[in-house]
Design an enzyme around this catalytic site. Structure first.
Site, PDB file in Angstrom:
ATOM      1  N   CYS A  53       0.795  -1.234   0.000  1.00  0.00           N
ATOM      2  CA  CYS A  53       0.000   0.000   0.000  1.00  0.00           C
ATOM      3  C   CYS A  53       0.824   1.279   0.000  1.00  0.00           C
ATOM      4  CB  CYS A  53      -0.956  -0.002   1.193  1.00  0.00           C
ATOM      5  SG  CYS A  53      -2.248  -1.251   1.090  1.00  0.00           S
ATOM      6  N   PHE A  54       1.670   1.468   1.004  1.00  0.00           N
ATOM      7  CA  PHE A  54       2.396   2.737   1.104  1.00  0.00           C
ATOM      8  C   PHE A  54       3.193   3.050  -0.163  1.00  0.00           C
ATOM      9  CE2 PHE A  54       2.755   3.426   6.012  1.00  0.00           C
ATOM     10  CZ  PHE A  54       1.376   3.410   6.093  1.00  0.00           C
TER      11      PHE A  54
END
Length: 430
Positions: A268-269
């Site tokens: 995600c990040f």
């Protein structure tokens, strides 16, 4: 409620199992027959605490899987939980989502009555309205706002605690463009989860899309900032963790995500931060803070290796890499900080032996040419250096195992190992 979920991956399986657990009848649709077979057998495709138990309880009853979209008309709500991986330029690849939406629309075409489609995939602001709505309308022959509802309901699941995060959320976001029928369905569906501690955000579709990116970008920037401060602390001989504890006591800052270290990874990040940067550039804005956050994160594994270089020439020598998953509690190695660390060690000619409680099999596919130990102690034996990349609890209890090293040099990227006499210890930021 009768639900269908397009996508049997990490998000789709977790969401489906949790929604089945609170009393819904869930069908998961995936094009991969092996995934469908595994889900029907109650086997999770990922390592996620609590998920195996939910699947064991509900698979074959309230939770079922299929490759066929013809189940969609028998349900009230369909979630789209398909991946949006990164293109080389950082933008998102929508091919899987668009293929799923196209098949979903086709399945709805011969039916009547209102159906709600919920986009749970992470897509940049405007994607649902500008690309997915028209695709749904053209394939289904329906009109959004009349006999078809479209909502954006982003997920905020942390790997390693996804089941807990879904069942006890900090916030739930509905992006519906003030569609009363969509809001009512979503409120009814999420009612068991909306406790007094949960914030419900009802907003537009574009805003809901942006909230997901803003959430991850803010946290990524926060981690990079504390890592930057930690790097400065080390140069001054300051305890970075004592500084972080004081920062965390300020309610404007908060204590979470203030553990400086080797950086952030996962699915995600990195993906979402780069996607937001790419989307901003596409509309003519250069995001300097997010650029800096990514640059700082890319720098941390190199700093860890440079500290090791100060104590030992690793060429031709055994070096233990402790931790391969991007965070504890998961077997996910996507964008793990262990990847650039292993690459850097191999470039230096080191004999790499790696250990992780659950992620070694996944890393073996990425690096088949290195050795994998059955335990942390076995990895450390006869090593001339060790680097800690993932903060698994068991690494904090090693202590005496370091005495079996040929040269007890430890560079700790997560501040989990206790300094002691007889151990040459370097914290990445302290």
């Amino acid at each position: 409620m009768r639900l269908s979920i397009v996508g049997g991956g990490y998000v789709g399986t977790t969401v489906g199992a949790c929604l089945a657990d609170v009393g819904n009848d869930v069908w998961t649709i995936d094009i991969d027959e092996s995934v469908v077979t595994a889900l029907d057998d109650g086997t999770a495709p990922i390592h996620e605490p609590g998920l195996d138990a939910l699947l064991a309880e509900h698979a074959g009853s309230r939770f079922r899987a299929t490759t066929a979209y013809d189940i969609v008309p028998e349900t009230d709500v369909t979630f789209v939980a398909l991946p949006t991986p990164s293109n080389p330029d950082g933008s998102i690849d929508l091919s899987a989502v668009e293929a799923g939406v196209r098949a979903l629309g086709t399945a709805l075409a011969p039916t009547e009555g209102y159906h709600l489609v919920v986009i749970k995939s992470t897509v940049v602001p405007g994607t649902t309205d500008e690309r997915l709505v028209s695709l749904l309308e053209s394939t289904s022959g329906r009109t959004v706002g009349e006999d078809l509802g479209v909502a954006v309901n982003p997920e905020f699941l942390r790997e390693g605690s996804a089941v807990e995060d879904f069942l006890h959320p900090d916030k739930v976001v509905f992006g519906t463009e003030a569609d009363d029928r969509a809001n009512t369905l979503l409120r009814d569906l999420y009612d068991p989860l909306l406790t007094g501690d949960t914030t419900l955000v009802e907003t537009g579709r574009r805003e809901a899309e942006m909230i997901k990116y803003a959430n991850n970008a803010f946290l990524a920037a926060k981690v990079s900032l504390i890592n930057d401060l930690g790097n400065i602390c080390k140069e001054f001989g300051v305890d970075a963790y004592a500084v972080a504890d004081a920062l965390g006591a300020d309610d404007r800052i908060g204590a979470r995500f203030l553990r400086s270290g080797v950086g952030w990874g996962g699915s995600c990040f990195p993906k979402d931060t780069r996607a937001l940067i790419a989307a901003a550039r596409e509309v003519g804005y250069e995001p300097p803070v997010l650029d800096a956050a990514v640059s700082l994160n890319d720098q941390q594994p190199r700093r860890l290796l440079s500290l090791l270089d100060e104590h030992v020439d690793v060429s031709g020598r055994r070096v233990a890499v402790l931790g391969l998953s991007f965070k504890p509690g998961t077997d996910d190695i996507r964008n793990s900080r262990a990847i650039p660390v292993v690459e850097g060690l191999r470039e230096r000619g080191a004999e790499v032996v790696a250990y992780d409680p659950v992620a070694s099999a996944n890393m073996r596919e990425r690096f088949p040419g290195i050795s994998y130990a059955e335990s942390a102690a076995a990895a450390l034996e006869s090593a001339h250096g060790a680097v800690v990349v993932t903060d698994w609890d068991e690494f904090a209890a090693l202590d005496g195992a370091f005495d079996a090293m040929a040269r007890p040099v430890v560079v700790d990227g997560r501040n989990v190992v206790t300094r002691r006499e007889g151990l040459t210890y370097e914290g990445l930021t302290w």
